[in-house]
Design a protein around this motif. Sequence first.
Motif, PDB file in Angstrom:
ATOM      1  N   PHE A  31      -4.670  64.945  20.224  1.00  0.00           N
ATOM      2  CA  PHE A  31      -4.991  63.758  21.009  1.00  0.00           C
ATOM      3  C   PHE A  31      -6.246  63.070  20.482  1.00  0.00           C
ATOM      4  O   PHE A  31      -6.356  61.838  20.551  1.00  0.00           O
ATOM      5  CB  PHE A  31      -5.168  64.115  22.486  1.00  0.00           C
ATOM      6  CG  PHE A  31      -5.184  62.920  23.377  1.00  0.00           C
ATOM      7  CD1 PHE A  31      -4.007  62.268  23.702  1.00  0.00           C
ATOM      8  CD2 PHE A  31      -6.366  62.417  23.879  1.00  0.00           C
ATOM      9  CE1 PHE A  31      -4.008  61.142  24.514  1.00  0.00           C
ATOM     10  CE2 PHE A  31      -6.384  61.302  24.682  1.00  0.00           C
ATOM     11  CZ  PHE A  31      -5.200  60.655  25.006  1.00  0.00           C
ATOM     12  N   THR A  32      -7.190  63.830  19.944  1.00  0.00           N
ATOM     13  CA  THR A  32      -8.371  63.229  19.324  1.00  0.00           C
ATOM     14  C   THR A  32      -7.963  62.364  18.139  1.00  0.00           C
ATOM     15  O   THR A  32      -8.494  61.262  17.941  1.00  0.00           O
ATOM     16  CB  THR A  32      -9.353  64.324  18.875  1.00  0.00           C
ATOM     17  OG1 THR A  32      -9.727  65.125  20.005  1.00  0.00           O
ATOM     18  CG2 THR A  32     -10.620  63.713  18.281  1.00  0.00           C
ATOM     19  N   ALA A  33      -7.016  62.858  17.344  1.00  0.00           N
ATOM     20  CA  ALA A  33      -6.489  62.053  16.234  1.00  0.00           C
ATOM     21  C   ALA A  33      -5.803  60.794  16.763  1.00  0.00           C
ATOM     22  O   ALA A  33      -5.913  59.709  16.161  1.00  0.00           O
ATOM     23  CB  ALA A  33      -5.525  62.879  15.395  1.00  0.00           C
ATOM     24  N   ALA A  34      -5.116  60.913  17.892  1.00  0.00           N
ATOM     25  CA  ALA A  34      -4.470  59.739  18.494  1.00  0.00           C
ATOM     26  C   ALA A  34      -5.508  58.725  18.966  1.00  0.00           C
ATOM     27  O   ALA A  34      -5.311  57.507  18.818  1.00  0.00           O
ATOM     28  CB  ALA A  34      -3.581  60.170  19.659  1.00  0.00           C
ATOM     29  N   ILE A  35      -6.631  59.210  19.519  1.00  0.00           N
ATOM     30  CA  ILE A  35      -7.702  58.304  19.938  1.00  0.00           C
ATOM     31  C   ILE A  35      -8.265  57.562  18.734  1.00  0.00           C
ATOM     32  O   ILE A  35      -8.531  56.361  18.786  1.00  0.00           O
ATOM     33  CB  ILE A  35      -8.823  59.085  20.659  1.00  0.00           C
ATOM     34  CG1 ILE A  35      -8.318  59.665  21.983  1.00  0.00           C
ATOM     35  CG2 ILE A  35     -10.023  58.173  20.926  1.00  0.00           C
ATOM     36  CD1 ILE A  35      -9.333  60.555  22.676  1.00  0.00           C
ATOM     37  N   GLN A  36      -8.465  58.273  17.619  1.00  0.00           N
ATOM     38  CA  GLN A  36      -8.940  57.625  16.403  1.00  0.00           C
ATOM     39  C   GLN A  36      -8.009  56.489  15.992  1.00  0.00           C
ATOM     40  O   GLN A  36      -8.460  55.398  15.638  1.00  0.00           O
ATOM     41  CB  GLN A  36      -9.039  58.648  15.270  1.00  0.00           C
ATOM     42  CG  GLN A  36     -10.171  59.647  15.411  1.00  0.00           C
ATOM     43  CD  GLN A  36     -10.173  60.660  14.281  1.00  0.00           C
ATOM     44  OE1 GLN A  36      -9.119  61.109  13.824  1.00  0.00           O
ATOM     45  NE2 GLN A  36     -11.362  61.035  13.827  1.00  0.00           N
ATOM     46  N   ALA A 167     -16.494  58.668  18.884  1.00  0.00           N
ATOM     47  CA  ALA A 167     -17.500  57.608  18.946  1.00  0.00           C
ATOM     48  C   ALA A 167     -18.560  57.787  17.872  1.00  0.00           C
ATOM     49  O   ALA A 167     -18.976  56.821  17.219  1.00  0.00           O
ATOM     50  CB  ALA A 167     -18.146  57.585  20.327  1.00  0.00           C
ATOM     51  N   LEU A 168     -18.999  59.010  17.661  1.00  0.00           N
ATOM     52  CA  LEU A 168     -20.033  59.279  16.668  1.00  0.00           C
ATOM     53  C   LEU A 168     -19.521  59.125  15.243  1.00  0.00           C
ATOM     54  O   LEU A 168     -20.310  59.045  14.298  1.00  0.00           O
ATOM     55  CB  LEU A 168     -20.594  60.695  16.865  1.00  0.00           C
ATOM     56  CG  LEU A 168     -21.384  60.894  18.165  1.00  0.00           C
ATOM     57  CD1 LEU A 168     -21.698  62.369  18.380  1.00  0.00           C
ATOM     58  CD2 LEU A 168     -22.659  60.067  18.146  1.00  0.00           C
ATOM     59  N   GLY A 169     -18.197  59.050  15.086  1.00  0.00           N
ATOM     60  CA  GLY A 169     -17.621  58.866  13.765  1.00  0.00           C
ATOM     61  C   GLY A 169     -17.566  57.428  13.312  1.00  0.00           C
ATOM     62  O   GLY A 169     -17.077  57.146  12.220  1.00  0.00           O
ATOM     63  N   ALA A 176     -13.036  48.972  19.744  1.00  0.00           N
ATOM     64  CA  ALA A 176     -13.033  50.427  19.597  1.00  0.00           C
ATOM     65  C   ALA A 176     -13.761  51.078  20.768  1.00  0.00           C
ATOM     66  O   ALA A 176     -13.316  52.103  21.296  1.00  0.00           O
ATOM     67  CB  ALA A 176     -13.682  50.826  18.276  1.00  0.00           C
ATOM     68  N   ARG A 177     -14.869  50.489  21.176  1.00  0.00           N
ATOM     69  CA  ARG A 177     -15.612  51.039  22.309  1.00  0.00           C
ATOM     70  C   ARG A 177     -14.803  50.943  23.601  1.00  0.00           C
ATOM     71  O   ARG A 177     -14.823  51.860  24.429  1.00  0.00           O
ATOM     72  CB  ARG A 177     -16.944  50.316  22.467  1.00  0.00           C
ATOM     73  CG  ARG A 177     -17.925  50.591  21.332  1.00  0.00           C
ATOM     74  CD  ARG A 177     -19.256  49.914  21.575  1.00  0.00           C
ATOM     75  NE  ARG A 177     -20.208  50.249  20.524  1.00  0.00           N
ATOM     76  CZ  ARG A 177     -21.469  49.815  20.485  1.00  0.00           C
ATOM     77  NH1 ARG A 177     -21.909  49.008  21.462  1.00  0.00           N
ATOM     78  NH2 ARG A 177     -22.269  50.165  19.511  1.00  0.00           N
TER      79      ARG A 177
END
Length: 298
Positions: A31-36, A167-169, A176-177
């Motif tokens: 899911f983190t990859a999906a958020i990206q 976010a830190l990436g 994006a925010r």
Amino acid sequence: MSGGRALRAVRAPLSFLARWNLLLALGMTAFTAAIQALAGTRPEPLAPLVVFLTLYSIYTVDRVADSGADALTHPERASFSRTNARLMRRTAIAAYALALAAAWAHAGPRGTAAALLPLGAVLLYSFPFLPPRLARRAGFSRLKEVLVLKNVVVAATLAATATLQVALGGAHAPAARATLAAAGAFLFGRWWINSLTFDLRDEEGDRANGIRTVPVVLGRTRTLRLLHGGNALVGAATLAAPLLLPLRPEFALLAWSSVYAWAYLRALGAGGDPHFLCDVVADGELLVLAAVVLPAAL
């Protein structure tokens, strides 16, 4: 192979992944990859890796620490945790060390600080932090024993773990925010519902252990109504989000999770196996959802 044997063949490896907390960790990683992808940030592996290692570690620590209470609510998991306690502790420590190193490589001191937030949360959540005399007055010694707050802590920690690393990436553009804020709210809602579902499964044991949870206070029927209502609200808000915010239309695909959750909540209410429905079906929710969203968002 008969249907029953085929089902058992599938359940066995999924249950194994759940015992080792890998199903949840893999789901949050995907899911983190999906958020990206939804946020349009540079796809890179370190943020998902930090999420995987961090969540595996903190959930493993929590399971080992709570094996005593689990003896009443989840005897099979408690037995597994006790049998493998030493190995689980060692792998959890190694995983967290790797998570901090990956977070530093990903975003320097800020990435490391973000990766330390779940550790602070699990220490307050799973371990007594109040002196016995003060705990008796307050009525709790750890956050896990505080009505409603325990669910908020779990949901907020999981939502922040994924969104902060993304976010830190480099998610600096306004769109994006907005995507990260919406994804964080979505994750908070999903995990609040899931954590309350796990409380429903553990109601009998929590009542015996003197832990006040929403199902202990409201009862099973009203808690299920609350869960279905919250699940419908999350689904409706997810569908509306791209119409109200500068989000990609693919964000609305996240609403499929409400259909998925409706199915396992209905099965739980009908008397289905609560351990499999929670440990495998609910904890695997984001892995299934990422498989739907990620290809569309790339």
